[in-house]
Design an enzyme around this catalytic site. Structure first.
Site, PDB file in Angstrom:
ATOM      1  N   ASP A  35       0.844  -1.204   0.000  1.00  0.00           N
ATOM      2  CA  ASP A  35       0.000   0.000   0.000  1.00  0.00           C
ATOM      3  C   ASP A  35       0.882   1.259   0.000  1.00  0.00           C
ATOM      4  OD1 ASP A  35      -2.244   1.622   0.250  1.00  0.00           O
ATOM      5  OD2 ASP A  35      -2.705   1.038   2.316  1.00  0.00           O
ATOM      6  N   VAL A 121       1.569  -7.799   6.756  1.00  0.00           N
ATOM      7  CA  VAL A 121       1.172  -7.302   8.083  1.00  0.00           C
ATOM      8  C   VAL A 121      -0.065  -8.036   8.625  1.00  0.00           C
ATOM      9  CG1 VAL A 121       0.339  -5.236   9.301  1.00  0.00           C
ATOM     10  CG2 VAL A 121       2.076  -5.005   7.551  1.00  0.00           C
TER      11      VAL A 121
HETATM   12  N1  AR6 Z   1       5.147  -5.350  -4.748  1.00  0.00           N
HETATM   13  C1  AR6 Z   1       4.558  -6.555  -4.587  1.00  0.00           C
HETATM   14  N2  AR6 Z   1       4.305  -7.121  -3.378  1.00  0.00           N
HETATM   15  C2  AR6 Z   1       4.690  -6.425  -2.290  1.00  0.00           C
HETATM   16  C3  AR6 Z   1       5.308  -5.157  -2.360  1.00  0.00           C
HETATM   17  C4  AR6 Z   1       5.539  -4.618  -3.657  1.00  0.00           C
HETATM   18  N3  AR6 Z   1       6.113  -3.422  -3.838  1.00  0.00           N
HETATM   19  N4  AR6 Z   1       5.552  -4.740  -1.097  1.00  0.00           N
HETATM   20  C5  AR6 Z   1       5.118  -5.712  -0.268  1.00  0.00           C
HETATM   21  N5  AR6 Z   1       4.599  -6.731  -0.981  1.00  0.00           N
HETATM   22  P1  AR6 Z   1       1.231  -6.118   3.075  1.00  0.00           P
HETATM   23  P2  AR6 Z   1      -1.444  -6.980   4.029  1.00  0.00           P
HETATM   24  C6  AR6 Z   1       3.985  -7.993  -0.512  1.00  0.00           C
HETATM   25  O1  AR6 Z   1       1.765  -6.096   4.464  1.00  0.00           O
HETATM   26  O2  AR6 Z   1      -0.847  -8.150   4.707  1.00  0.00           O
HETATM   27  C7  AR6 Z   1      -0.673  -1.921   4.915  1.00  0.00           C
HETATM   28  O3  AR6 Z   1      -0.165  -1.097   5.905  1.00  0.00           O
HETATM   29  C8  AR6 Z   1       4.347  -8.500   0.866  1.00  0.00           C
HETATM   30  O4  AR6 Z   1       5.589  -9.220   0.820  1.00  0.00           O
HETATM   31  O5  AR6 Z   1       1.601  -5.019   2.157  1.00  0.00           O
HETATM   32  O6  AR6 Z   1      -2.665  -7.163   3.185  1.00  0.00           O
HETATM   33  C9  AR6 Z   1      -2.114  -1.604   4.581  1.00  0.00           C
HETATM   34  O7  AR6 Z   1      -2.395  -0.229   4.679  1.00  0.00           O
HETATM   35  C10 AR6 Z   1       3.187  -9.432   1.157  1.00  0.00           C
HETATM   36  O8  AR6 Z   1       3.385 -10.706   0.561  1.00  0.00           O
HETATM   37  O9  AR6 Z   1      -0.405  -6.180   3.074  1.00  0.00           O
HETATM   38  C11 AR6 Z   1      -2.862  -2.416   5.596  1.00  0.00           C
HETATM   39  O10 AR6 Z   1      -2.967  -1.713   6.830  1.00  0.00           O
HETATM   40  C12 AR6 Z   1       2.018  -8.764   0.429  1.00  0.00           C
HETATM   41  O11 AR6 Z   1       2.593  -7.775  -0.435  1.00  0.00           O
HETATM   42  C13 AR6 Z   1      -2.018  -3.637   5.778  1.00  0.00           C
HETATM   43  O12 AR6 Z   1      -0.688  -3.256   5.415  1.00  0.00           O
HETATM   44  C14 AR6 Z   1       1.022  -8.107   1.341  1.00  0.00           C
HETATM   45  O13 AR6 Z   1       1.671  -7.512   2.453  1.00  0.00           O
HETATM   46  C15 AR6 Z   1      -2.445  -4.756   4.854  1.00  0.00           C
HETATM   47  O14 AR6 Z   1      -1.731  -5.914   5.162  1.00  0.00           O
END
Ligand code: AR6
Length: 172
Positions: A35, A121
């Site tokens: 995000d 997260v």
């Molecule tokens: N490109 C692709 N995947 C990614 C990237 C990227 N640039 N960065 C991280 N990931 P998360 P959630 C992966 O924590 O669990 C936020 O604060 C990461 O390795 O981004 O749905 C929101 O505002 C993981 O596999 O999202 C919410 O509050 C995946 O993306 C909360 O986090 C999702 O990790 C959402 O948590």
């Protein structure tokens, strides 16, 4: 169907596709993880449009423009926080994929890229999440002929392996 699904490792913000999916929170006002990366790359205009959307319930999806991203649109969805599996997490995650595909099809997007929603997260178990993602991709490709490319973006190597295993299970 399987030929329309790609599994790639990298940063979703770099992809020049019709739509990338954001793993957002219910405020839609930004956060960490993917995000944060999407908002940084898209620029402040994305946050301005998100402010007009009045948030998004868990499992639903809303679309905006992509602004400074190479992707034309962002589909914002809110995954469930994993609480052990007894709080409807599986159905909520399934709804994220279903509703994201539905919004993509309704806006005539033909290529769509997903991060592994909820597996950061929000602590959703990776294998289970990738399996749900793949099942819903298969269903969407059957339902929406206008969707010709689904890209699953693994940020970590273990996510790529989990997607590949899920693809074998779901597509054979
Ligand atoms: N490109 C692709 N995947 C990614 C990237 C990227 N640039 N960065 C991280 N990931 P998360 P959630 C992966 O924590 O669990 C936020 O604060 C990461 O390795 O981004 O749905 C929101 O505002 C993981 O596999 O999202 C919410 O509050 C995946 O993306 C909360 O986090 C999702 O990790 C959402 O948590």
């Amino acid at each position: 169907m399987r030929e329309k699904v790609e599994i790639v490792q990298g940063d979703i913000t770099k992809l020049a596709v019709d739509g990338i999916v954001n793993a957002a929170n219910t405020s839609l006002l930004g956060g960490g993880g993917v995000d944060g990366a999407i908002h940084r790359a898209a620029g402040p205009e994305l946050l301005a449009e998100c402010r007009t959307l009045n948030g998004c319930p868990t499992g639903e999806a809303k679309i905006t423009k992509g602004y400074r991203l190479p992707a034309r649109h962002v589909i914002h969805t809110v995954g469930p926080v994993w609480h052990g599996g007894g709080k409807g997490e599986r159905e909520l995650l399934r709804n994220c994929y279903r509703n994201s595909f539905q919004v993509a099809a309704a806006h005539d997007l033909s290529s769509i890229a997903f991060p592994a929603i909820s597996t950061g997260v929000y602590r959703y178990p990776l294998e289970d999440a990738c399996r749900i993602a793949m099942e819903e991709a298969k269903a969407a490709l059957e339902r929406y002929p206008q969707i010709s490319r689904v890209i699953f973006v693994a940020f970590a190597p273990e996510a790529k392996l989990a997607y590949e295993r899920a693809a074998k299970e779901v597509f054979g």
